[in-house]
Write a protein that holds these residues in place. Structure first.
Motif, PDB file in Angstrom:
ATOM      1  N   TYR A 111       0.823  -1.193   0.000  1.00 48.74           N
ATOM      2  CA  TYR A 111       0.000   0.000   0.000  1.00 48.74           C
ATOM      3  C   TYR A 111       0.868   1.258   0.000  1.00 48.74           C
ATOM      4  O   TYR A 111       0.540   2.226  -0.665  1.00 48.74           O
ATOM      5  N   THR A 112       1.923   1.226   0.773  1.00 45.19           N
ATOM      6  CA  THR A 112       2.808   2.383   0.840  1.00 45.19           C
ATOM      7  C   THR A 112       3.378   2.701  -0.533  1.00 45.19           C
ATOM      8  O   THR A 112       3.357   3.855  -0.974  1.00 45.19           O
ATOM      9  N   LYS A 113       3.846   1.688  -1.216  1.00 45.65           N
ATOM     10  CA  LYS A 113       4.436   1.875  -2.547  1.00 45.65           C
ATOM     11  C   LYS A 113       3.388   2.390  -3.529  1.00 45.65           C
ATOM     12  O   LYS A 113       3.648   3.327  -4.286  1.00 45.65           O
ATOM     13  N   THR A 114       2.208   1.811  -3.511  1.00 49.61           N
ATOM     14  CA  THR A 114       1.152   2.227  -4.434  1.00 49.61           C
ATOM     15  C   THR A 114       0.772   3.679  -4.208  1.00 49.61           C
ATOM     16  O   THR A 114       0.646   4.453  -5.155  1.00 49.61           O
ATOM     17  N   ILE A 115       0.589   4.058  -2.958  1.00 51.67           N
ATOM     18  CA  ILE A 115       0.207   5.444  -2.656  1.00 51.67           C
ATOM     19  C   ILE A 115       1.293   6.407  -3.105  1.00 51.67           C
ATOM     20  O   ILE A 115       1.022   7.413  -3.753  1.00 51.67           O
ATOM     21  N   SER A 116       2.542   6.094  -2.792  1.00 52.24           N
ATOM     22  CA  SER A 116       3.624   7.015  -3.154  1.00 52.24           C
ATOM     23  C   SER A 116       3.826   7.110  -4.662  1.00 52.24           C
ATOM     24  O   SER A 116       4.207   8.156  -5.167  1.00 52.24           O
ATOM     25  N   GLU A 117       3.528   6.041  -5.382  1.00 50.08           N
ATOM     26  CA  GLU A 117       3.687   6.059  -6.843  1.00 50.08           C
ATOM     27  C   GLU A 117       2.488   6.681  -7.549  1.00 50.08           C
ATOM     28  O   GLU A 117       2.637   7.310  -8.594  1.00 50.08           O
ATOM     29  N   GLU A 118       1.302   6.511  -7.005  1.00 49.78           N
ATOM     30  CA  GLU A 118       0.082   6.925  -7.695  1.00 49.78           C
ATOM     31  C   GLU A 118      -0.394   8.332  -7.344  1.00 49.78           C
ATOM     32  O   GLU A 118      -1.124   8.946  -8.103  1.00 49.78           O
ATOM     33  N   ILE A 119      -0.025   8.831  -6.168  1.00 50.47           N
ATOM     34  CA  ILE A 119      -0.522  10.139  -5.744  1.00 50.47           C
ATOM     35  C   ILE A 119       0.669  11.090  -5.634  1.00 50.47           C
ATOM     36  O   ILE A 119       1.416  11.057  -4.660  1.00 50.47           O
ATOM     37  N   GLY A 142       3.031  14.080  -4.961  1.00 50.69           N
ATOM     38  CA  GLY A 142       3.173  15.112  -3.947  1.00 50.69           C
ATOM     39  C   GLY A 142       2.679  14.729  -2.558  1.00 50.69           C
ATOM     40  O   GLY A 142       2.652  15.570  -1.667  1.00 50.69           O
ATOM     41  N   VAL A 143       2.306  13.476  -2.370  1.00 54.25           N
ATOM     42  CA  VAL A 143       1.821  13.034  -1.060  1.00 54.25           C
ATOM     43  C   VAL A 143       2.951  12.310  -0.337  1.00 54.25           C
ATOM     44  O   VAL A 143       3.583  11.413  -0.888  1.00 54.25           O
ATOM     45  N   SER A 144       3.179  12.719   0.901  1.00 57.04           N
ATOM     46  CA  SER A 144       4.200  12.027   1.684  1.00 57.04           C
ATOM     47  C   SER A 144       3.524  10.899   2.456  1.00 57.04           C
ATOM     48  O   SER A 144       2.464  11.072   3.046  1.00 57.04           O
ATOM     49  N   VAL A 145       4.155   9.735   2.429  1.00 56.96           N
ATOM     50  CA  VAL A 145       3.592   8.539   3.042  1.00 56.96           C
ATOM     51  C   VAL A 145       4.694   7.800   3.791  1.00 56.96           C
ATOM     52  O   VAL A 145       5.841   7.778   3.356  1.00 56.96           O
ATOM     53  N   ARG A 146       4.330   7.218   4.918  1.00 55.77           N
ATOM     54  CA  ARG A 146       5.293   6.477   5.719  1.00 55.77           C
ATOM     55  C   ARG A 146       4.606   5.277   6.360  1.00 55.77           C
ATOM     56  O   ARG A 146       3.446   5.351   6.749  1.00 55.77           O
ATOM     57  N   GLN A 147       5.340   4.185   6.483  1.00 51.04           N
ATOM     58  CA  GLN A 147       4.826   2.986   7.149  1.00 51.04           C
ATOM     59  C   GLN A 147       4.934   3.128   8.663  1.00 51.04           C
ATOM     60  O   GLN A 147       5.851   3.757   9.175  1.00 51.04           O
ATOM     61  N   PHE A 148       3.992   2.481   9.344  1.00 48.10           N
ATOM     62  CA  PHE A 148       3.981   2.441  10.804  1.00 48.10           C
ATOM     63  C   PHE A 148       3.612   0.999  11.148  1.00 48.10           C
ATOM     64  O   PHE A 148       2.436   0.652  11.241  1.00 48.10           O
ATOM     65  N   ILE A 149       4.637   0.163  11.259  1.00 49.33           N
ATOM     66  CA  ILE A 149       4.408  -1.274  11.439  1.00 49.33           C
ATOM     67  C   ILE A 149       5.133  -1.769  12.688  1.00 49.33           C
ATOM     68  O   ILE A 149       5.879  -1.023  13.315  1.00 49.33           O
ATOM     69  N   GLY A 150       4.898  -3.041  13.022  1.00 48.19           N
ATOM     70  CA  GLY A 150       5.456  -3.614  14.242  1.00 48.19           C
ATOM     71  C   GLY A 150       6.962  -3.468  14.375  1.00 48.19           C
ATOM     72  O   GLY A 150       7.479  -3.263  15.468  1.00 48.19           O
ATOM     73  N   SER A 151       7.679  -3.555  13.260  1.00 51.03           N
ATOM     74  CA  SER A 151       9.138  -3.483  13.317  1.00 51.03           C
ATOM     75  C   SER A 151       9.668  -2.047  13.270  1.00 51.03           C
ATOM     76  O   SER A 151      10.886  -1.832  13.325  1.00 51.03           O
ATOM     77  N   THR A 152       8.789  -1.072  13.189  1.00 46.61           N
ATOM     78  CA  THR A 152       9.227   0.321  13.165  1.00 46.61           C
ATOM     79  C   THR A 152       9.801   0.692  14.529  1.00 46.61           C
ATOM     80  O   THR A 152       9.117   0.555  15.547  1.00 46.61           O
TER      81      THR A 152
END
Length: 148
Positions: free
Chosen positions: A1-9, A11-21
Motif C-alpha cells: 500500500y505504501t508503494k502504491t500510494i507514493s507512486e500513484e498520488i 506530492g503526497v508524503s507517506v510512511r509505514q507504521f508497522i510492528g518493526s518500526t
C-alpha cells in the motif's frame, strides 16, 4: 500500500507504521502527521490501541477484525474530535466471494458473508450514509438469504 500510494498520488508524503518500526521513528511519524508534514500513514494493527492520531480524517481498513474492541479502537483513531476537523471518512473494505453456484460451498460462503455484513451493518447504522450502504448490500443479503 505504501508503494502504491507514493507512486500513484503525486506530492503526497507517506510512511509505514508497522510492528518493526523503531520507537523513535514511530514518534517522529506521529509528530510529522500531527503537524501536517506527513499526509499518509500506512499501518497494520499498530494504530489499534494506545496511539492518538486525532488529525486523521480518512481511513481505509483493508483487513477486517472480528474483535469488536479492536474495531472500535480503529474507528476511534479517525472519528476523534480535533480542531479544524469537521468530519471523517472511513472506507471499510470487505470481501464477498463470487457466487460460485456450488451448493456444497453455499453454507460456508453464507456464514462468512453474514459475519462480515453484521459488522458492516453495525458500523453503517452509525454513519451518515447508512441508506446508501443498505442499498449496496441488499443484493448480497438477498442472494445469501440473510436476515440481518
Amino acid at each position: 500500500y505504501t508503494k502504491t500510494i507514493s507512486e500513484e498520488i503525486e506530492g503526497v508524503s507517506v510512511r509505514q507504521f508497522i510492528g518493526s518500526t523503531p520507537a523513535d521513528v514511530r514518534k517522529k511519524t506521529l509528530n510529522d502527521f500531527a503537524n501536517g508534514n506527513l499526509q499518509v500513514i500506512v499501518s497494520m494493527k499498530c494504530l489499534d490501541e494506545g496511539i492518538d492520531v486525532p488529525r486523521s480524517e480518512l481511513a481505509i481498513f483493508c483487513a477486517s477484525t472480528g474483535n469488536p474492541r479492536q474495531f472500535i479502537q480503529r474507528r476511534g483513531r479517525v472519528l476523534r474530535l480535533c480542531d479544524g476537523k469537521d468530519e471523517a471518512v472511513i472506507y471499510d473494505l470487505i470481501l464477498i466471494p463470487d457466487a460460485s453456484g456450488d451448493e456444497s460451498l453455499f453454507k460456508t460462503e453464507q456464514s462468512e458473508v453474514e459475519k462480515e455484513l453484521r459488522r458492516v451493518r453495525d458500523f453503517a447504522e452509525m454513519s451518515e450514509n447508512k441508506h446508501y450502504t443498505r442499498n449496496i448490500l441488499n443484493e448480497i443479503i438477498t442472494y445469501y438469504k440473510l436476515n440481518l
